[in-house]
Design an enzyme around this catalytic site. Structure first.
Site, PDB file in Angstrom:
ATOM      1  N   HIS A 268       1.779   4.554  -2.783  1.00 54.47           N
ATOM      2  CA  HIS A 268       2.006   6.000  -2.820  1.00 54.47           C
ATOM      3  C   HIS A 268       3.351   6.463  -3.264  1.00 54.47           C
ATOM      4  O   HIS A 268       3.479   7.567  -4.009  1.00 54.47           O
ATOM      5  CB  HIS A 268       1.829   6.457  -1.334  1.00 54.47           C
ATOM      6  CG  HIS A 268       0.407   6.244  -0.364  1.00 54.47           C
ATOM      7  ND1 HIS A 268      -0.782   6.977  -1.379  1.00 54.47           N
ATOM      8  CD2 HIS A 268      -0.128   5.861   0.436  1.00 54.47           C
ATOM      9  CE1 HIS A 268      -1.782   6.950  -0.653  1.00 54.47           C
ATOM     10  NE2 HIS A 268      -1.463   6.276   0.549  1.00 54.47           N
TER      11      HIS A 268
ATOM     12  N   HIS B  30       3.508   6.682  -7.134  1.00 52.13           N
ATOM     13  CA  HIS B  30       2.649   7.747  -7.506  1.00 52.13           C
ATOM     14  C   HIS B  30       3.513   8.938  -7.350  1.00 52.13           C
ATOM     15  O   HIS B  30       3.556   9.747  -8.419  1.00 52.13           O
ATOM     16  CB  HIS B  30       1.241   7.876  -6.564  1.00 52.13           C
ATOM     17  CG  HIS B  30       0.176   8.698  -7.003  1.00 52.13           C
ATOM     18  ND1 HIS B  30      -0.871   9.173  -6.394  1.00 52.13           N
ATOM     19  CD2 HIS B  30       0.046   9.351  -8.365  1.00 52.13           C
ATOM     20  CE1 HIS B  30      -1.594   9.723  -7.237  1.00 52.13           C
ATOM     21  NE2 HIS B  30      -0.939  10.084  -8.281  1.00 52.13           N
TER      22      HIS B  30
ATOM     23  N   HIS C 132       1.007  -1.103  -0.066  1.00 52.95           N
ATOM     24  CA  HIS C 132       0.044   0.022  -0.027  1.00 52.95           C
ATOM     25  C   HIS C 132       0.816   1.360   0.151  1.00 52.95           C
ATOM     26  O   HIS C 132       0.653   2.115  -0.715  1.00 52.95           O
ATOM     27  CB  HIS C 132      -0.963  -0.163   1.258  1.00 52.95           C
ATOM     28  CG  HIS C 132      -1.752   1.297   1.305  1.00 52.95           C
ATOM     29  ND1 HIS C 132      -3.195   1.323   1.049  1.00 52.95           N
ATOM     30  CD2 HIS C 132      -1.686   2.504   1.744  1.00 52.95           C
ATOM     31  CE1 HIS C 132      -3.768   2.287   1.287  1.00 52.95           C
ATOM     32  NE2 HIS C 132      -2.946   3.228   1.551  1.00 52.95           N
ATOM     33  N   GLU C 133       1.844   1.240   0.941  1.00 54.86           N
ATOM     34  CA  GLU C 133       2.451   2.561   1.091  1.00 54.86           C
ATOM     35  C   GLU C 133       3.541   2.557  -0.321  1.00 54.86           C
ATOM     36  O   GLU C 133       3.964   3.946  -0.587  1.00 54.86           O
ATOM     37  CB  GLU C 133       3.424   2.695   2.282  1.00 54.86           C
ATOM     38  CG  GLU C 133       2.724   2.481   3.301  1.00 54.86           C
ATOM     39  CD  GLU C 133       1.684   3.632   3.569  1.00 54.86           C
ATOM     40  OE1 GLU C 133       1.973   4.525   3.145  1.00 54.86           O
ATOM     41  OE2 GLU C 133       0.720   3.457   4.485  1.00 54.86           O
TER      42      GLU C 133
END
Length: 698
Positions: free
Chosen positions: A490, A493, A486-487
């Site tokens: 980020h 991105h 998940h991190e």
């Protein structure tokens, strides 16, 4: 003279030749990325530092070799900001206004964002204190600039009449984002109203902080108020006991019930704080010209309006209710079968029954999985995924003396065709006094510079994973793997965005868009085809058995309907608190009303769960974003990656049409253009329903 070592104190197996040979084979099989994360790092200066005597500070800033360097860093930023302000106000200005504003924002954000991270993440108090001082100073300057009418008028004039050179749609969009930031502070209003807005902002921060601090406070009750059979279950001396949580894992139904009713018992002071917070937010929104605080909070988001959010939640709830009811029926059946209870399913039963049913059906033990999920193996997996989809690789970077705030931090570059796109500082391991939170910090945003170069993004990933030892790497539980992926979503991105302006780079977009890339990575972390590419036993190198992966994925999907319904309820309550509501109705009465409408189990009288819900402070009418982001991520996964999770064509399209733009386009427009379909409450709820309908692996 050699140092003598008493070998009697060493475990014999460490010196077993076969063990040493096995260790050497394992080390040889690890990639450089896996090796860096699977082993303890020695405190060795880089060759460059040793031979050139080169010293720098944190993140490569020469000023930050010592804590007082923050004052110099802050002063330099203030000086540059003054020069940029003069340029904005100058009649001889020859650069685009929005470009100067973005450089001004970048100058201040570099110090503020870095300082905010160091305040939270640096283990030395003297660095944390200096960082806090710098952060406060920059924040004060930003507040001052946000009320500078001359700056606002200059930007407003350009937005209305055009600039010194032609502006494109992105210039115009970003300029209007800056204008909205100004107007959030009421700069376009009269002086008296502006002063009220500033006062409300300060008050909201103060009240919110006090409310948040009390959400985890334990509750003390007299032993005599508890059934004698469970008094020993709570800590405490004398006549009182302390209830610190809900005891959700306990097999004792009476204990779960008592803890639930005591821990969530209404507290007048906390209720007053919540009412003060909600009233202040509503007054702030009214002063700024919005019907409700929810309208203010979701403006510029993918949802756009509270009405869109409300319809999305309503439709989703209607569609999943029958499936959620099936989940509750299964829980009730277990309660009657295993515990021989004749009572209905209650709120304090759900977490326990969910866990027990998953364990009974799938028997998933962390000890079965963690040996296959060494941190190094997971990082290798991420490297494989990113290379397959985007043609980029993760590379371990040599660090210079004092560049890191702790020896356990690893510096990773993201490389494509030999070019470094950006840097990720991985602060992954738990340590004393480190905040227990998993998050992504932007230290420096990417932006196109005037000379045509691109300012490389720099981020920190902040996790709390088990420390490696000299004999064993960091082994991750399955939820830690999900959090890591998940991190990293980020982080990528931030790395893959290629925006002209740092104000809108990477995750600097609306919350309901920012969470899409990170949630999408959770789909990769759960797909057996993906996981089998990297999950290897840290001792033997054996690939994780497929039946374990299949069982794990099915276990994750079990009860997804009831778990989603709970999130719908949370989001609906958050919207109700910040929307139009009867002020004579207490938040507890509002909670009961929303719960009975949006959740499958009724509210328990004389309990006030909302007084423990800290997300009301942090999200404030944006809690829906989790569900909406998950809907879009599901849509992208099923439409583009489910058939082939390593498809380079789809990966590059996703990168170029979504990730690369950050927040430089309206979020709904950006997502709709990529999906080639209209985003509606119906289409979003259907995308989430598709996940719930595919419960198990065949």
């Amino acid at each position: 003279m050699p140092v003598k070592v008493n070998l009697r104190f060493l475990k014999p197996h460490v010196w077993n030749p076969q063990s040493v040979l096995s260790l050497r084979r394992r080390l040889a099989s690890w990639s450089s990325v896996a090796y860096a994360f699977n082993t303890r790092q020695s405190k060795v200066k880089s060759l460059r530092s040793q031979f050139l005597g080169e010293r720098i500070g944190i993140f490569g800033y020469n000023e930050l070799q010592e804590p007082n360097g923050f004052y110099l860093l802050k002063d330099n930023a203030v000086g540059k900001a003054d020069a940029l302000i003069r340029e904005i106000l100058s009649p001889a200005r020859d650069r685009k206004m929005v470009r100067i504003f973005d450089e001004l924002s970048d100058t201040l954000c570099k110090v503020a964002d870095l300082a905010e991270f160091v305040r939270i993440g640096h283990p030395q108090e003297r660095f944390a204190y200096a960082a806090k001082e710098a952060s406060v100073s920059i924040s004060s300057l930003v507040e001052e600039l946000n009320t500078n009418r001359d700056l606002y008028d200059k930007l407003k004039e350009v937005a209305k009449n055009g600039d010194v050179s032609a502006i494109d749609p992105i210039d115009d969009y970003v300029a209007n984002l800056f204008l909205f930031d100004f107007e959030q502070s009421g700069i376009h209003l009269d002086k008296e109203t502006r002063e009220k807005i500033v006062a409300y902002n300060d008050y909201i921060l103060h009240v919110g902080s006090n409310f948040l601090n009390k959400t985890l406070s334990p509750r003390t009750v007299l032993k005599s108020q508890l059934p004698e059979a469970i008094r020993h279950c709570f800590s405490g001396d004398g006549e009182a006991v302390v209830v610190q949580d809900l005891f959700s894992d306990s097999k004792n139904e009476l204990l779960r019930e008592a803890a639930y009713k005591i821990f969530l018992h209404p507290e007048r002071q906390q209720e007053e704080l919540l009412n003060e917070l909600l009233s202040a937010r509503q007054n702030l929104a009214t002063l700024c010209g919005f019907p409700t605080y929810a309208h203010r909070a979701v403006r510029g988001s993918m949802a756009g309006t509270p009405e869109f959010v409300g319809e999305f939640l309503h439709q989703l709830n209607d569609k999943i209710r029958p499936k959620a009811d099936e989940d509750y029926s299964a829980m009730l059946e277990m309660k009657r079968e295993v515990y021989h209870s004749k009572q209905p399913l209650m709120l304090w039963d759900v977490a326990h029954m969910t866990s027990r049913l998953k364990q009974r059906q799938f028997d998933v033990k962390s000890s079965d999985y963690s040996p296959y999920f060494s941190l190094g193996a997971c990082m290798d997996g991420l490297d494989y995924i990113f290379h397959s989809l985007y043609g980029v690789n993760l590379k371990i970077e040599e660090v210079r003396d004092n560049e890191l705030w702790h020896d356990d931090v690893r510096k990773v570059s993201v490389v494509k065709n030999g070019e470094i796109l950006g840097f990720i500082y991985c602060d992954f391991f738990e340590r004393r006094n480190k905040p227990n939170q998993d998050c992504h910090f932007t230290i420096q945003g990417g932006r196109l510079c005037d000379d045509g170069s691109y300012q490389k993004p720099i981020v920190v990933l902040f996790l709390n994973l088990p420390n490696p030892t000299w004999s064993q790497p960091s082994l991750l539980a399955t939820h830690m793997v999900d959090n890591l992926f998940h991190e990293m979503g980020h982080a990528m991105h931030s790395m893959l965005a290629r925006t002209s302006y740092q104000h809108v780079t990477g995750t600097r977009c609306s919350t309901d868009l920012a969470e899409v890339p990170s949630i999408l990575m959770e789909y990769f972390a759960s797909d057996p085809r993906v996981v089998s590419k990297f999950a290897r036993h840290y001792k033997t190198g054996e690939v994780i058995p497929y039946h374990l992966l299949s069982k794990l994925q099915s276990c994750k999907k079990m009860f997804s309907a009831s778990e989603t319904q709970l999130q719908v309820f949370y989001a609906a309550f958050d919207q109700a608190c910040h929307g139009k509501r009867n002020l004579n109705c207490s938040t507890t009465d509002l909670l009961a009303q929303i719960q009975n409408e949006y959740y499958g189990l009724p509210h328990v009288p004389n309990t006030a769960w909302q007084l423990r819900f800290g997300h009301l402070v942090g999200y404030g009418a944006k809690y829906y974003a989790y569900l909406m982001s998950r809907a879009v991520a599901s849509w992208i996964w099923h439409g583009y990656f489910k058939e082939d999770p390593f498809n380079r064509t789809q990966g590059e399209r996703y990168q170029n049409e979504l990730l690369a733009h950050g927040g430089s386009k309206p979020p709904r427009e950006l997502v709709e253009n990529f999906l080639g379909a209209e985003i509606t409450p119906d289409s979003l709820s259907n995308a989430l329903l598709k996940d719930i309908d595919t419960k198990y692996i065949d």
